[in-house]
Write a protein that holds these residues in place. Structure first.
Motif, PDB file in Angstrom:
ATOM      1  N   GLN A 198       0.762  -1.074  -0.009  1.00 43.69           N
ATOM      2  CA  GLN A 198      -0.031   0.083  -0.068  1.00 43.69           C
ATOM      3  C   GLN A 198       0.917   1.385   0.164  1.00 43.69           C
ATOM      4  OE1 GLN A 198      -2.530  -0.472   3.395  1.00 43.69           O
ATOM      5  NE2 GLN A 198      -3.399  -2.247   2.884  1.00 43.69           N
ATOM      6  N   ILE A 199       1.366   1.838  -1.293  1.00 42.06           N
ATOM      7  CA  ILE A 199       2.188   2.961  -1.337  1.00 42.06           C
ATOM      8  C   ILE A 199       1.635   3.982  -2.151  1.00 42.06           C
ATOM      9  CG2 ILE A 199       4.595   3.382  -2.047  1.00 42.06           C
ATOM     10  CD1 ILE A 199       5.326   0.527  -1.706  1.00 42.06           C
ATOM     11  N   THR A 200       1.752   5.051  -1.750  1.00 38.78           N
ATOM     12  CA  THR A 200       1.092   6.126  -2.176  1.00 38.78           C
ATOM     13  C   THR A 200       2.344   7.126  -2.930  1.00 38.78           C
ATOM     14  OG1 THR A 200      -0.808   6.610  -1.126  1.00 38.78           O
ATOM     15  CG2 THR A 200      -0.197   8.533  -2.472  1.00 38.78           C
TER      16      THR A 200
ATOM     17  N   ASN B 149       8.418  19.155  -6.919  1.00 36.51           N
ATOM     18  CA  ASN B 149       9.945  19.916  -7.336  1.00 36.51           C
ATOM     19  C   ASN B 149      10.977  18.856  -7.458  1.00 36.51           C
ATOM     20  OD1 ASN B 149       8.687  22.423  -7.214  1.00 36.51           O
ATOM     21  ND2 ASN B 149       9.029  22.583  -4.965  1.00 36.51           N
ATOM     22  N   GLY B 150      10.579  17.635  -8.075  1.00 31.79           N
ATOM     23  CA  GLY B 150      11.474  16.608  -8.342  1.00 31.79           C
ATOM     24  C   GLY B 150      11.555  15.632  -7.071  1.00 31.79           C
ATOM     25  N   VAL B 151      11.044  16.031  -5.763  1.00 31.02           N
ATOM     26  CA  VAL B 151      11.336  15.352  -4.819  1.00 31.02           C
ATOM     27  C   VAL B 151      10.115  14.230  -4.685  1.00 31.02           C
ATOM     28  CG1 VAL B 151      11.487  15.179  -2.235  1.00 31.02           C
ATOM     29  CG2 VAL B 151      12.487  17.031  -3.471  1.00 31.02           C
ATOM     30  N   VAL B 152      10.571  12.965  -4.504  1.00 33.84           N
ATOM     31  CA  VAL B 152       9.376  11.811  -4.564  1.00 33.84           C
ATOM     32  C   VAL B 152       9.359  11.604  -3.013  1.00 33.84           C
ATOM     33  CG1 VAL B 152       8.940   9.560  -5.082  1.00 33.84           C
ATOM     34  CG2 VAL B 152      10.073  10.850  -6.895  1.00 33.84           C
ATOM     35  N   ILE B 153       7.836  11.637  -2.803  1.00 28.08           N
ATOM     36  CA  ILE B 153       7.374  11.262  -1.431  1.00 28.08           C
ATOM     37  C   ILE B 153       6.605   9.996  -1.423  1.00 28.08           C
ATOM     38  CG2 ILE B 153       6.063  12.130   0.627  1.00 28.08           C
ATOM     39  CD1 ILE B 153       6.462  14.942  -1.524  1.00 28.08           C
TER      40      ILE B 153
ATOM     41  N   GLY C 112      12.359   2.747  -1.489  1.00 33.01           N
ATOM     42  CA  GLY C 112      13.229   3.813  -1.598  1.00 33.01           C
ATOM     43  C   GLY C 112      14.327   3.856  -2.626  1.00 33.01           C
ATOM     44  N   GLU C 113      14.786   2.619  -2.815  1.00 39.72           N
ATOM     45  CA  GLU C 113      15.994   2.369  -3.680  1.00 39.72           C
ATOM     46  C   GLU C 113      15.472   2.509  -5.359  1.00 39.72           C
ATOM     47  OE1 GLU C 113      18.326  -0.991  -2.898  1.00 39.72           O
ATOM     48  OE2 GLU C 113      19.175  -0.159  -1.194  1.00 39.72           O
ATOM     49  N   LEU C 114      14.216   1.757  -5.541  1.00 42.96           N
ATOM     50  CA  LEU C 114      13.411   1.760  -6.769  1.00 42.96           C
ATOM     51  C   LEU C 114      13.005   3.228  -7.231  1.00 42.96           C
ATOM     52  CD1 LEU C 114      11.265  -1.162  -6.331  1.00 42.96           C
ATOM     53  CD2 LEU C 114      13.273  -0.918  -7.883  1.00 42.96           C
ATOM     54  N   ALA C 115      12.746   4.130  -6.075  1.00 41.72           N
ATOM     55  CA  ALA C 115      12.321   5.477  -6.492  1.00 41.72           C
ATOM     56  C   ALA C 115      13.544   6.237  -6.913  1.00 41.72           C
ATOM     57  CB  ALA C 115      11.683   6.252  -5.419  1.00 41.72           C
ATOM     58  N   TRP C 116      14.856   6.060  -6.304  1.00 37.79           N
ATOM     59  CA  TRP C 116      15.884   6.812  -6.614  1.00 37.79           C
ATOM     60  C   TRP C 116      16.361   6.200  -8.095  1.00 37.79           C
ATOM     61  CZ3 TRP C 116      18.263  10.898  -5.294  1.00 37.79           C
ATOM     62  CH2 TRP C 116      18.173  11.236  -4.072  1.00 37.79           C
TER      63      TRP C 116
ATOM     64  N   CYS D  68      11.870  11.006  -0.281  1.00 37.00           N
ATOM     65  CA  CYS D  68      11.407  11.083   1.195  1.00 37.00           C
ATOM     66  C   CYS D  68      10.460   9.913   1.533  1.00 37.00           C
ATOM     67  CB  CYS D  68      10.504  12.398   1.444  1.00 37.00           C
ATOM     68  SG  CYS D  68       9.715  12.360   2.973  1.00 37.00           S
ATOM     69  N   ASN D  69      11.046   8.901   2.050  1.00 39.11           N
ATOM     70  CA  ASN D  69      10.683   7.444   2.346  1.00 39.11           C
ATOM     71  C   ASN D  69       9.851   7.696   3.527  1.00 39.11           C
ATOM     72  OD1 ASN D  69       9.873   4.923   2.708  1.00 39.11           O
ATOM     73  ND2 ASN D  69      11.943   4.204   1.851  1.00 39.11           N
TER      74      ASN D  69
END
Length: 94
Positions: free
Chosen positions: A42-44, A49-53, A68-72, A81-82
């Protein structure tokens, strides 16, 4: 409280989401949905501004780290921001 103009499509309190941020969030969400470690979590995903939350609930710390690694790994991500939380009471073998 802000009052949007009638033809203004965004009615939130902040600025409208940037098209690049919407695209970035969609790319990260797609990446998380196809990876076997994160696809059933369950991930939203949002971006600003280029920062993924990353927000929501995951089953374990390894899944949180992997998300977090996949988002990077997505091109265009400036920072991650994990904010994922671990599901309480979850045990392996259930």
């Amino acid at each position: 409280m802000s009052w949007p103009y009638p033809d203004f499509p965004f009615a939130g309190d902040g600025p409208p989401p940037d098209g690049a941020d919407v695209r970035l969030a969609a790319l990260v969400a797609q990446r998380l949905s196809i990876d076997w470690t994160t696809r059933r979590q369950q991930i939203t995903v949002t971006a600003q501004n280029g920062v993924v939350i990353l927000a929501g609930v995951v089953t374990d710390a390894e899944t949180r780290r992997a998300a977090g690694e996949l988002a990077w790994d997505v091109s265009g991500v400036f920072d991650v921001c994990n904010a994922l939380r671990l599901r309480s009471g979850w045990r392996r073998g259930r």
